[in-house]
Design a protein around this motif. Structure first.
Motif, PDB file in Angstrom:
ATOM      1  N   ASP A 180      29.151  55.041  87.534  1.00  0.00           N
ATOM      2  CA  ASP A 180      28.284  56.220  87.628  1.00  0.00           C
ATOM      3  C   ASP A 180      29.112  57.462  87.342  1.00  0.00           C
ATOM      4  OD1 ASP A 180      25.936  54.889  88.270  1.00  0.00           O
ATOM      5  OD2 ASP A 180      26.388  54.890  90.420  1.00  0.00           O
ATOM      6  N   THR A 181      29.601  57.557  86.130  1.00  0.00           N
ATOM      7  CA  THR A 181      30.438  58.682  85.739  1.00  0.00           C
ATOM      8  C   THR A 181      29.552  59.902  85.520  1.00  0.00           C
ATOM      9  OG1 THR A 181      31.909  57.126  84.628  1.00  0.00           O
ATOM     10  CG2 THR A 181      32.176  59.430  84.076  1.00  0.00           C
ATOM     11  N   SER A 182      29.907  61.007  86.173  1.00  0.00           N
ATOM     12  CA  SER A 182      29.119  62.228  86.046  1.00  0.00           C
ATOM     13  C   SER A 182      29.352  62.876  84.685  1.00  0.00           C
ATOM     14  CB  SER A 182      29.488  63.222  87.152  1.00  0.00           C
ATOM     15  OG  SER A 182      30.769  63.777  86.895  1.00  0.00           O
ATOM     16  N   LEU A 183      28.441  63.749  84.290  1.00  0.00           N
ATOM     17  CA  LEU A 183      28.585  64.471  83.033  1.00  0.00           C
ATOM     18  C   LEU A 183      29.854  65.313  83.034  1.00  0.00           C
ATOM     19  CD1 LEU A 183      27.396  65.043  80.277  1.00  0.00           C
ATOM     20  CD2 LEU A 183      26.030  66.869  81.302  1.00  0.00           C
ATOM     21  N   ASP A 184      30.200  65.900  84.185  1.00  0.00           N
ATOM     22  CA  ASP A 184      31.447  66.676  84.284  1.00  0.00           C
ATOM     23  C   ASP A 184      32.664  65.798  84.002  1.00  0.00           C
ATOM     24  OD1 ASP A 184      30.145  69.025  84.867  1.00  0.00           O
ATOM     25  OD2 ASP A 184      30.493  68.912  87.035  1.00  0.00           O
ATOM     26  N   GLU A 185      32.659  64.575  84.563  1.00  0.00           N
ATOM     27  CA  GLU A 185      33.775  63.658  84.327  1.00  0.00           C
ATOM     28  C   GLU A 185      33.853  63.261  82.853  1.00  0.00           C
ATOM     29  OE1 GLU A 185      34.586  60.767  87.964  1.00  0.00           O
ATOM     30  OE2 GLU A 185      32.426  61.035  87.637  1.00  0.00           O
ATOM     31  N   VAL A 186      32.701  62.982  82.256  1.00  0.00           N
ATOM     32  CA  VAL A 186      32.671  62.615  80.840  1.00  0.00           C
ATOM     33  C   VAL A 186      33.176  63.772  79.985  1.00  0.00           C
ATOM     34  CG1 VAL A 186      31.154  62.081  78.891  1.00  0.00           C
ATOM     35  CG2 VAL A 186      30.903  60.839  81.037  1.00  0.00           C
ATOM     36  N   ASN A 187      32.771  64.980  80.318  1.00  0.00           N
ATOM     37  CA  ASN A 187      33.248  66.145  79.565  1.00  0.00           C
ATOM     38  C   ASN A 187      34.753  66.330  79.710  1.00  0.00           C
ATOM     39  OD1 ASN A 187      30.752  66.823  78.466  1.00  0.00           O
ATOM     40  ND2 ASN A 187      30.205  68.113  80.209  1.00  0.00           N
ATOM     41  N   ARG A 188      35.293  66.018  80.897  1.00  0.00           N
ATOM     42  CA  ARG A 188      36.751  66.106  81.108  1.00  0.00           C
ATOM     43  C   ARG A 188      37.470  65.041  80.280  1.00  0.00           C
ATOM     44  NH1 ARG A 188      39.934  63.361  84.395  1.00  0.00           N
ATOM     45  NH2 ARG A 188      38.218  62.541  85.642  1.00  0.00           N
ATOM     46  N   ILE A 189      36.920  63.842  80.266  1.00  0.00           N
ATOM     47  CA  ILE A 189      37.502  62.757  79.468  1.00  0.00           C
ATOM     48  C   ILE A 189      37.473  63.137  77.990  1.00  0.00           C
ATOM     49  CG2 ILE A 189      37.174  60.365  78.701  1.00  0.00           C
ATOM     50  CD1 ILE A 189      36.037  59.818  81.579  1.00  0.00           C
ATOM     51  N   MET A 190      36.328  63.638  77.541  1.00  0.00           N
ATOM     52  CA  MET A 190      36.193  64.057  76.135  1.00  0.00           C
ATOM     53  C   MET A 190      37.233  65.130  75.806  1.00  0.00           C
ATOM     54  SD  MET A 190      33.690  62.364  74.537  1.00  0.00           S
ATOM     55  CE  MET A 190      33.341  63.386  73.117  1.00  0.00           C
ATOM     56  N   ALA A 191      37.375  66.121  76.682  1.00  0.00           N
ATOM     57  CA  ALA A 191      38.322  67.215  76.430  1.00  0.00           C
ATOM     58  C   ALA A 191      39.759  66.702  76.358  1.00  0.00           C
ATOM     59  CB  ALA A 191      38.189  68.285  77.508  1.00  0.00           C
ATOM     60  N   ASP A 192      40.087  65.720  77.199  1.00  0.00           N
ATOM     61  CA  ASP A 192      41.445  65.172  77.202  1.00  0.00           C
ATOM     62  C   ASP A 192      41.761  64.405  75.921  1.00  0.00           C
ATOM     63  OD1 ASP A 192      42.019  66.190  79.686  1.00  0.00           O
ATOM     64  OD2 ASP A 192      41.747  64.300  80.754  1.00  0.00           O
ATOM     65  N   ILE A 193      40.785  63.682  75.400  1.00  0.00           N
ATOM     66  CA  ILE A 193      41.045  62.795  74.256  1.00  0.00           C
ATOM     67  C   ILE A 193      40.772  63.487  72.923  1.00  0.00           C
ATOM     68  CG2 ILE A 193      40.457  60.574  73.200  1.00  0.00           C
ATOM     69  CD1 ILE A 193      39.652  59.595  75.988  1.00  0.00           C
ATOM     70  N   ASP A 194      39.795  64.396  72.881  1.00  0.00           N
ATOM     71  CA  ASP A 194      39.375  65.078  71.655  1.00  0.00           C
ATOM     72  C   ASP A 194      40.371  66.173  71.296  1.00  0.00           C
ATOM     73  OD1 ASP A 194      37.957  66.177  69.539  1.00  0.00           O
ATOM     74  OD2 ASP A 194      36.521  67.222  70.837  1.00  0.00           O
ATOM     75  N   THR A 195      41.504  65.783  70.709  1.00  0.00           N
ATOM     76  CA  THR A 195      42.582  66.728  70.454  1.00  0.00           C
ATOM     77  C   THR A 195      42.268  67.762  69.375  1.00  0.00           C
ATOM     78  OG1 THR A 195      43.634  65.155  68.953  1.00  0.00           O
ATOM     79  CG2 THR A 195      44.391  65.157  71.252  1.00  0.00           C
ATOM     80  N   ASP A 196      41.354  67.447  68.448  1.00  0.00           N
ATOM     81  CA  ASP A 196      41.008  68.447  67.436  1.00  0.00           C
ATOM     82  C   ASP A 196      39.798  69.296  67.837  1.00  0.00           C
ATOM     83  OD1 ASP A 196      38.852  66.770  66.991  1.00  0.00           O
ATOM     84  OD2 ASP A 196      39.427  66.222  64.945  1.00  0.00           O
ATOM     85  N   CYS A 197      39.295  69.065  69.057  1.00  0.00           N
ATOM     86  CA  CYS A 197      38.218  69.865  69.653  1.00  0.00           C
ATOM     87  C   CYS A 197      36.968  69.964  68.786  1.00  0.00           C
ATOM     88  CB  CYS A 197      38.731  71.268  70.006  1.00  0.00           C
ATOM     89  SG  CYS A 197      40.098  71.237  71.168  1.00  0.00           S
ATOM     90  N   ASP A 198      36.605  68.851  68.119  1.00  0.00           N
ATOM     91  CA  ASP A 198      35.396  68.873  67.294  1.00  0.00           C
ATOM     92  C   ASP A 198      34.187  68.312  68.043  1.00  0.00           C
ATOM     93  OD1 ASP A 198      35.951  66.157  67.316  1.00  0.00           O
ATOM     94  OD2 ASP A 198      35.854  65.907  65.139  1.00  0.00           O
TER      95      ASP A 198
END
Length: 158
Positions: A47-65
């Protein structure tokens, strides 16, 4: 994509990284969206929250697209498992917890089989047992977190 000795240990496992990536990239467009990440996390019982998913995305998405491409995903698997980025260790622990269904700090062949089956992989418990044997440095038949880190980095050293 230089073929240096340092990166070759990591690159030998690129097919597995691609397989895992393709499970997250549900529509096959070559990038993982936040929605795809949420869907996979739900399929895994998280049950990953949207905030957690956004944090994961920000950590991995190095080109910020706004997307995770294969190169970023592979870098995440390699870099975080090697402990080079302490911020990424949280995600690695989270991934480990998803596989550790009974929360005993160990991943069994049965747990691995259940998760891979949920992700649509067709493998047997014996296949999973062999996967575990390949990283089970203490020979107990399970993958602990340290062995999981090695597995994610494909680092053959102890």
């Amino acid at each position: 994509m230089a073929m240096e000795n340092k990166s070759s240990a990591y690159l030998t496992n690129i097919d597995e990284v691609k397989q895992v990536f393709s499970r997250f990239d549900v529509n096959g467009d070559g990038k993982i969206t936040a929605v795809e990440l949420v869907d996979v996390m739900k399929a895994l019982g998280s049950d990953t929250s949207l905030d957690e998913v956004n944090r994961i995305m920000a950590d991995i998405d190095t080109d910020c697209d706004g997307f995770i491409n294969l190169e970023e995903f592979a870098g995440f698997c390699k870099g975080n498992a090697a402990g080079e980025d302490d911020g990424g260790m949280t995600e690695l622990h989270d991934a480990f917890k998803l596989y550790d269904l009974n929360k005993n700090g160990l991943i069994s062949a049965n747990e691995l089989h259940q998760i891979l089956s949920r992700l649509g992989e067709s493998c047997t418990v014996d296949d999973c047992s062999n996967m575990i044997k390949s990283v089970d440095s203490d020979g107990d038949g399970y993958v602990n977190f340290e062995e999981f880190k090695k597995m994610m980095s494909n680092n053959p050293s102890k």
